[in-house]
Design an enzyme around this catalytic site. Structure first.
Site, PDB file in Angstrom:
ATOM      1  CG  LEU A  23      59.386  77.874  35.494  1.00 16.33           C
ATOM      2  CD1 LEU A  23      60.541  78.684  34.923  1.00 16.33           C
ATOM      3  CD2 LEU A  23      59.237  78.158  36.983  1.00 16.33           C
ATOM      4  N   GLY A  24      55.077  77.243  33.516  1.00 17.42           N
ATOM      5  CA  GLY A  24      53.908  77.740  32.803  1.00 17.42           C
ATOM      6  C   GLY A  24      53.976  77.352  31.351  1.00 17.42           C
ATOM      7  N   GLY A  80      50.801  79.508  23.958  1.00 19.10           N
ATOM      8  CA  GLY A  80      50.356  78.931  22.700  1.00 19.10           C
ATOM      9  C   GLY A  80      51.428  78.144  21.988  1.00 19.10           C
ATOM     10  CG  PHE A  81      54.051  79.780  19.839  1.00 19.42           C
ATOM     11  CD1 PHE A  81      53.236  79.243  18.866  1.00 19.42           C
ATOM     12  CD2 PHE A  81      54.204  81.154  19.898  1.00 19.42           C
ATOM     13  CE1 PHE A  81      52.605  80.050  17.941  1.00 19.42           C
ATOM     14  CE2 PHE A  81      53.575  81.967  18.968  1.00 19.42           C
ATOM     15  CZ  PHE A  81      52.775  81.411  17.993  1.00 19.42           C
ATOM     16  CB  THR A  96      58.316  78.037  30.404  1.00 21.13           C
ATOM     17  OG1 THR A  96      57.968  78.672  29.172  1.00 21.13           O
ATOM     18  CG2 THR A  96      59.633  78.604  30.897  1.00 21.13           C
ATOM     19  CE  LYS A 139      60.471  80.969  26.837  1.00 21.98           C
ATOM     20  NZ  LYS A 139      60.152  82.159  26.013  1.00 21.98           N
ATOM     21  CG  ASP A 178      53.664  89.871  22.763  1.00 18.31           C
ATOM     22  OD1 ASP A 178      52.684  90.642  22.803  1.00 18.31           O
ATOM     23  OD2 ASP A 178      53.654  88.735  23.251  1.00 18.31           O
TER      24      ASP A 178
END
Length: 666
Positions: free
Chosen positions: A42-43, A46-47, A50, A66, A164
């Protein structure tokens, strides 16, 4: 299909039943924790990455997995990324089950990677909604506040600060995504996601400076500069989010230009009026000093009307509010909206933008605004150049520079159709502009015989290059960003070191004024066009002339090189455009259709088309394969001196003797 979870694998999809990845050779994991089957990516950020996955223990119900794959180096940075990933799981577990927060299903380590499994929320982020439907109406902003403030109150009461909050981290739930846990009650439409940088609000965190984490433009000053995180910090982010949805202007860009000063005059960016009530709420959310901001979600809710239908204040009178373009909960596709033809009598125009909005509605006003030229220059617009770096990231917007007879260079935001800043320092007309490949520097050439180098972000002059004995009519920056080439009415070409301002060499050979210069994508070649009717090709490193092209019968006003470096196009006072093989110097074809001198030429980013501007007051777009004009734009009222494509190739910008810049949507 079986998906390889090795982050370095180039071709992770494998056939069922395969034990080892056919691309990287790593052993495949059909089921994570013997339960979760990866379906597709899904994308990632930085960490981590997914994935969409199926839960075999829940009848293959979809969920989100994730995987921690930090794009960092060093023990300390890796430790920080791991801790943030772990904190997301802790926060989701701490917050339990809430209809506006994804539920945590699992957190575990497998094959040296950390994994987090959570509820799948079907829908689109508010950023995606904005890009599809356009700017949000006031009613939609009230609805967003009404839905997000209760969930912020919930997390703050659980001693968690999100840190965020932004449009990318708010999902507008699709109508099909019904949470069975809350099916008996009306479910909120907006869901707050990504608690990866959420912070536990404790006495320790309130007393000591922490790590500065957040998104520039959306994060408050106390969060970014000092590392403090409070409920009021999330409320600032909420205000910035509403500002972005109302205006379409990313706060990041304003922050890069002005720091936190933009919040003192945020109302100036509104495309249409809003009520005094909403203006008060957003103004208090966007206070730079936390002490003057709302301190809790409850405080904001007291100022949010139960029935969010407000009167819009326009020039001192209250009027009926405009309808929302598309409700957040509407199933109507944006494609079904029919935009009206706009016929505006002069009386209405005199009433100002507010009256236009009332007459046309939001969609009509935006269409009307798009058809207006940019009118910041006080005299002829001679040159236009786009920043090459913009448009490569979804979070960036295209910006371009323009040079004018009013002795200034101006910087513009394309999508917002607004002037960012003006560069003043030339003592005569500005004939040429160029922007460096890194998007940090503007170079301009002038009738005052100088070349000026400017800091694009601050507007400050870096240095002035002197050496030409007459007007500097053209400038170009090499693709490696190291060299500036200039052409002048003194019939010479000069090569400069961009970083130091030192003159490297002078090229002589033209018998007439040099009107245009360009540099090939491989940094090997200079091309120049002149009033001597010729085009010359030079070796950039040595300054030696390679060949001369002489098929034009009048001045060569402009040159452009294709993105792959294979083709050259030239525009001339002989009313033609010629296409050349740059390697061999052979002419391929001639494009005819303009009825007067052709002054400007530009290649499309995909190399398939060229655009031209002419003394016949038109802009034309040509298909190079057929040699035919596929578009003609004729709104300018005087000669067209400049054309440039946006980096994504969807927009063309032109500058004219009529003192305006026009934007054409291709």
């Amino acid at each position: 299909m079986s998906y390889c979870l090795n982050p370095s694998c180039d071709q992770p999809l494998n056939s069922d039943g395969v034990e080892f990845c056919q691309s990287c050779g790593i052993k495949l994991i059909p089921l994570l924790r013997n339960r979760y089957r990866i379906i597709q990516p899904l994308g990632g950020g930085g960490f981590g990455r997914t994935f969409l996955a199926e839960d075999e223990d829940k009848l293959k119900e979809y969920c989100v997995v994730k995987q921690l794959v930090p794009q960092v180096t060093g023990t300390s940075a890796l430790h920080k990324a791991t801790e943030l990933f772990r904190e997301e799981a802790r926060r989701l577990q701490q917050l339990g089950e809430h209809p506006q927060i994804p539920t945590l299903y699992a957190y575990f380590r497998e094959e040296n990677y950390l994994y987090l499994v959570q509820q799948l929320i079907k829908g689109k982020t508010l950023r995606q909604e904005l890009k599809e439907q356009g700017m949000f109406s006031e009613d939609q902003i009230w609805e967003i506040l009404s839905e997000l403030l209760p969930v912020l109150k919930f997390i703050h009461e659980h001693q968690v600060v999100h840190r965020d909050l932004k449009p990318e981290n708010i999902i507008c739930r699709s109508s099909q995504d019904i949470d069975s846990r809350n099916s008996s009650t009306q479910q909120a439409n907006l869901v707050l996601i990504d608690f990866g940088v959420a912070k536990q609000l404790t006495e320790t965190s309130m007393e000591h400076t922490g790590t500065s984490i957040g998104s520039y433009g959306y994060a408050s000053m106390e969060q970014m500069k000092h590392g403090f995180a409070y409920p009021a910090s999330d409320l600032f982010s909420l205000g910035a989010t509403c500002f972005y949805l109302l205006t379409g202007i990313p706060p990041y860009h304003l922050y890069m230009e002005e720091g936190y000063n933009w919040v003192t005059h945020w109302q100036e960016y509104l495309p249409s009026p809003i009520s005094a009530n909403l203006q008060h709420v957003l103004d208090k959310l966007l206070q730079k000093d936390m002490n003057y901001r709302y301190q809790s979600a409850d405080e904001v809710l007291q100022d949010v009307p139960l029935q969010p239908k407000q009167a819009v204040v326009t020039q001192g009178m209250a009027v009926t509010p405009l309808p929302s373009r598309i409700s957040l909960k509407s199933s109507v596709s944006p494609k079904t909206v029919i935009q009206p033809q706009i016929l505006l009598p002069k009386k209405i125009l005199l009433a100002g933008a507010g009256a236009i909005v009332l007459l046309l509605g939001t969609a009509g006003y935006l269409l009307y605004r798009q058809n207006l030229p940019l009118t910041g220059h006080l005299s002829e617009v001679n040159a236009i150049a786009f920043s090459p770096v913009v448009g490569k990231s979804a979070s960036f917007e295209a910006i371009f520079a323009s040079g004018s007879d009013d002795k200034t260079v101006k910087l513009w935001n394309l999508s917002q159709r607004r002037e960012i800043r003006t560069f003043e320092g030339h003592s005569d007309w500005v004939y040429a502009v160029a922007i460096s490949p890194d998007g940090l520097t503007i170079v301009s050439g002038s009738k005052d015989k100088t070349i000026k180098v400017w800091n694009l972000n601050t507007g400050q002059e870096i240095r002035t290059l002197r050496g030409h004995k007459s007007y500097v009519n053209s400038v170009a920056i090499s693709p490696d960003g190291q060299t500036v080439v200039s052409g002048g009415y003194d019939k010479i070409i000069k090569v400069w070191n961009l970083n130091t301002g030192e003159e490297i060499r002078t090229l002589t050979g033209h018998s007439g004024e040099v009107l245009s210069v360009a540099i090939s994508p491989d940094n090997q070649t200079i091309i120049s066009g002149s009033t001597d009717d010729t085009i010359k090709i030079w070796n950039l490193s040595t300054g030696k002339e390679i060949r001369t092209l002489s098929n034009h019968s009048s001045d060569v006003n402009a040159l452009a090189i294709s993105p792959n470096g294979h083709l050259l196009v030239s525009a001339s006072d002989d009313k033609t455009i010629k296409l050349w093989n740059l390697k061999t110097g052979k002419q391929i074809r001639t494009l005819t259709g303009h009825t007067a001198d052709v002054n400007a030429i530009a290649f499309s980013p995909n190399g398939e088309n060229v655009a031209s501007g002419s003394d016949d007051k038109t802009v034309k777009v040509w298909n190079l394969s057929t040699g035919l004009a596929i578009h003609t734009f004729d709104k300018h009222t005087a000669e067209v001196f400049a054309v440039a494509y946006s980096p994504d190739g969807k927009t063309l910008v032109s500058g004219s003797k009529d003192n305006t810049i026009r934007i054409w949507h291709l």
